[in-house]
Design an enzyme around this catalytic site. Structure first.
Site, mmCIF file in Angstrom:
data_model
loop_
_atom_site.group_PDB
_atom_site.id
_atom_site.type_symbol
_atom_site.label_atom_id
_atom_site.label_comp_id
_atom_site.label_asym_id
_atom_site.label_seq_id
_atom_site.Cartn_x
_atom_site.Cartn_y
_atom_site.Cartn_z
ATOM 1 N N ARG A 29 9.153 17.501 6.181
ATOM 2 C CA ARG A 29 10.254 18.091 5.404
ATOM 3 C C ARG A 29 10.835 17.106 4.389
ATOM 4 N NH1 ARG A 29 13.185 22.752 7.520
ATOM 5 N NH2 ARG A 29 11.533 24.119 8.204
ATOM 6 N N ARG A 33 16.781 19.498 1.496
ATOM 7 C CA ARG A 33 18.198 19.515 1.108
ATOM 8 C C ARG A 33 18.929 18.192 1.212
ATOM 9 N NH1 ARG A 33 19.171 24.685 4.764
ATOM 10 N NH2 ARG A 33 17.554 23.505 5.818
ATOM 11 N N ARG A 42 16.505 23.826 -6.416
ATOM 12 C CA ARG A 42 16.677 24.975 -5.524
ATOM 13 C C ARG A 42 17.711 25.941 -6.111
ATOM 14 N NH1 ARG A 42 18.033 28.367 -2.399
ATOM 15 N NH2 ARG A 42 18.114 28.357 -0.113
ATOM 16 N N ASP A 79 5.979 27.131 2.832
ATOM 17 C CA ASP A 79 6.527 27.383 4.167
ATOM 18 C C ASP A 79 5.457 28.026 5.036
ATOM 19 O OD1 ASP A 79 9.396 27.272 5.495
ATOM 20 O OD2 ASP A 79 8.338 29.012 6.299
ATOM 21 N N TYR A 155 7.680 33.821 15.288
ATOM 22 C CA TYR A 155 8.598 34.348 14.256
ATOM 23 C C TYR A 155 8.271 35.806 13.933
ATOM 24 C CZ TYR A 155 10.247 29.587 13.577
ATOM 25 O OH TYR A 155 10.794 28.359 13.781
HETATM 26 O O1 CP3 Z 1 7.566 19.129 4.843
HETATM 27 C C1 CP3 Z 1 7.776 19.475 3.671
HETATM 28 O O2 CP3 Z 1 8.523 18.839 2.907
HETATM 29 C C2 CP3 Z 1 7.013 20.672 3.113
HETATM 30 C C3 CP3 Z 1 7.699 21.922 3.153
HETATM 31 C C4 CP3 Z 1 7.940 22.651 4.463
HETATM 32 C C5 CP3 Z 1 9.008 23.560 4.595
HETATM 33 N N1 CP3 Z 1 8.872 24.201 5.786
HETATM 34 C C6 CP3 Z 1 10.066 23.795 3.598
HETATM 35 C C7 CP3 Z 1 11.315 24.449 3.993
HETATM 36 C C8 CP3 Z 1 7.199 22.705 5.644
HETATM 37 C C9 CP3 Z 1 5.984 21.889 6.068
HETATM 38 C C10 CP3 Z 1 7.798 23.708 6.467
HETATM 39 C C11 CP3 Z 1 7.256 24.090 7.783
HETATM 40 C C12 CP3 Z 1 7.982 25.054 8.613
HETATM 41 N N2 CP3 Z 1 8.722 26.130 8.201
HETATM 42 C C13 CP3 Z 1 7.950 25.062 10.019
HETATM 43 C C14 CP3 Z 1 7.144 24.111 10.906
HETATM 44 C C15 CP3 Z 1 7.739 22.772 11.001
HETATM 45 C C16 CP3 Z 1 9.143 22.738 11.585
HETATM 46 O O3 CP3 Z 1 10.033 22.307 10.841
HETATM 47 O O4 CP3 Z 1 9.293 23.087 12.751
HETATM 48 C C17 CP3 Z 1 8.748 26.143 10.457
HETATM 49 C C18 CP3 Z 1 9.023 26.525 11.896
HETATM 50 C C19 CP3 Z 1 9.211 26.821 9.287
HETATM 51 C C20 CP3 Z 1 10.025 28.071 9.219
HETATM 52 C C21 CP3 Z 1 11.314 27.852 8.535
HETATM 53 N N3 CP3 Z 1 11.446 27.599 7.184
HETATM 54 C C22 CP3 Z 1 12.608 27.865 9.099
HETATM 55 C C23 CP3 Z 1 12.903 28.088 10.582
HETATM 56 C C24 CP3 Z 1 13.513 27.628 8.064
HETATM 57 C C25 CP3 Z 1 15.016 27.664 8.147
HETATM 58 C C26 CP3 Z 1 15.578 26.424 8.743
HETATM 59 C C27 CP3 Z 1 16.042 25.491 7.669
HETATM 60 O O5 CP3 Z 1 15.718 24.309 7.739
HETATM 61 O O6 CP3 Z 1 16.755 25.964 6.769
HETATM 62 C C28 CP3 Z 1 12.762 27.426 6.875
HETATM 63 C C29 CP3 Z 1 13.300 27.132 5.533
HETATM 64 C C30 CP3 Z 1 12.768 25.933 4.827
HETATM 65 N N4 CP3 Z 1 11.459 25.572 4.762
HETATM 66 C C31 CP3 Z 1 13.546 25.003 4.073
HETATM 67 C C32 CP3 Z 1 12.631 24.072 3.544
HETATM 68 C C33 CP3 Z 1 12.948 22.918 2.641
HETATM 69 C C34 CP3 Z 1 15.042 25.079 3.826
HETATM 70 C C35 CP3 Z 1 15.303 26.202 2.880
HETATM 71 C C36 CP3 Z 1 16.282 25.903 1.753
HETATM 72 O O7 CP3 Z 1 16.022 25.026 0.904
HETATM 73 O O8 CP3 Z 1 17.283 26.596 1.720
#
Ligand code: CP3
Length: 346
Positions: A29, A33, A42, A79, A155
């Site tokens: 990640r 943010r 964003r 994602d 999910y």
């Molecule tokens: O690692 C990176 O920088 C690459 C991008 C990446 C994102 N999500 C961007 C993201 C990767 C590799 C993921 C993987 C992901 N997404 C997983 C597996 C890894 C983990 O973290 O457990 C899962 C379960 C998801 C599903 C997901 N996406 C959730 C549950 C959420 C909401 C929680 C949160 O952090 O807000 C997301 C949103 C998400 N994916 C964000 C980002 C940067 C935040 C969204 C935003 O910018 O508002």
């Protein structure tokens, strides 16, 4: 990237068999943010999915942490829920609440899904990879990814994130044949999506199994290990040299050992992993991890000490320094800078 040029990337060198001191470094990640420049792009994109599906913007945020910290790898901004979205599942991200999907809970719901990935949804990911690749210097590797079938299914079945993945676990117990069909669909979709990313320029792909740790050993075997083996075989059938990292969060040493035996290049470890008991595993495969993201928030002496311990515990092994899970939005950037210095002996 060919094996010959891979030697210019420390991260790929470790995946290919080298042990390096200091170890290569990136963060799960890492585009997100906690970075003001991410929040700016964003806001410009409006919502998270638009950011994922706009190649110029996705490439731009992928490169942000590389410009700031010169990490050894960039992970494409996307994602894991892009795959169900591309199979026709309704998906939205509500601010502060995480993802919402139209749940798939029965045969009718499964029948409504497409068997192929919508190019309008996955095409932008490949274009973002190609753009990012063109902008990266040769020492920085590019990572593509997908969610593991089990984690994506949790999910899809619940329609959202849950505390214990109860809805998917119950469906798998009550209707194993139906659940198997969902997993099989996701295995094929994952192979297609990862092959697409490799062909677009990814040097390695990581498979995120965030919820691997909630299953009993028999269920882990069926819903995590066996599908992962099929995904790896499907990728290697098309690209025998492709590099694969598996991150089965919360998996036991036994489970990690079974995964390593599939022949993946690295396994990811969360912060609960007992590093001393993993040295034997580290002779077979590279180990990636495993700083607790909360230590990075807290900072100070405990952070320095844990970084030194991680480096010492993995000394002489093929180690890629990373967090044990994604960096949290509230993490101070100064603490990330401190981590980079400590890992790189700066
Ligand atoms: O690692 C990176 O920088 C690459 C991008 C990446 C994102 N999500 C961007 C993201 C990767 C590799 C993921 C993987 C992901 N997404 C997983 C597996 C890894 C983990 O973290 O457990 C899962 C379960 C998801 C599903 C997901 N996406 C959730 C549950 C959420 C909401 C929680 C949160 O952090 O807000 C997301 C949103 C998400 N994916 C964000 C980002 C940067 C935040 C969204 C935003 O910018 O508002």
């Amino acid at each position: 990237m060919t094996r010959a040029s891979a030697s210019r990337s420390p991260f790929l060198a470790v995946l290919d068999g080298a042990s390096l001191n200091p170890p290569p470094l990136w963060m799960m990640r890492q585009a997100g943010r906690y970075l003001p420049e991410y929040r700016e792009v964003r806001a410009k994109a409006g919502d998270f999915l638009t950011l994922c599906y706009t190649p110029e913007l996705a490439a731009e945020v992928t490169l942000q942490p590389i410009k700031r910290f010169d990490f050894d790898a960039a992970i494409i901004f996307s994602d894991i829920l892009v795959v169900p979205h591309a199979l026709g599942v309704g998906l939205r991200f509500e601010t502060g609440e995480g993802p919402r999907l139209d749940p798939v809970t029965d045969a009718a719901g499964l029948a409504r899904l497409s068997e192929t990935l919508d190019p309008a949804r996955v095409g932008p990911v490949y274009e973002a990879l190609a753009r990012t690749k063109a902008a990266l210097r040769p020492h920085t590797a590019l990572i593509g990814f997908c969610g593991a079938p089990w984690t994506v299914a949790t999910y899809m079945v619940a329609g959202k994130g849950t505390d214990d993945q109860g809805p998917a676990r119950l469906l798998a117990l009550r209707e194993p044949e139906l659940f198997q069909k969902l997993i099989d669909l996701l295995v094929e979709a994952s192979i297609t999506h990862l092959v697409g990313q490799i062909e677009a320029g990814a040097d390695v792909v990581q498979i995120f199994d965030t919820w691997a740790g909630v299953l009993d050993p028999i269920s882990f075997e069926r819903w995590c290990l066996e599908p992962l083996g099929r995904i790896a075989a499907g990728i290697w059938a098309r690209h025998p040299e492709a590099r694969i990292i598996s991150f089965p969060k919360g998996a036991s040493v036994q489970a990690l050992t079974r995964i390593a035996a599939l022949g993946v290049n690295a396994v990811g470890l969360d912060w609960t992993a007992d590093r001393a008991s993993l040295r034997k595993l580290g002779e077979k495969t590279a180990l990636q991890g495993n700083l607790d993201p909360l230590r990075l928030i807290a900072g100070g002496a405990q952070l320095d000490e844990e970084i030194i311990r991680i480096r010492n515990d993995f000394d002489g092994l093929r180690h890629i320094f990373n967090l044990g899970h994604g960096i949290r939005p509230e993490t101070p950037i100064a603490h990330v800078e401190r981590m980079v210095e400590k890992v790189r002996d700066l």
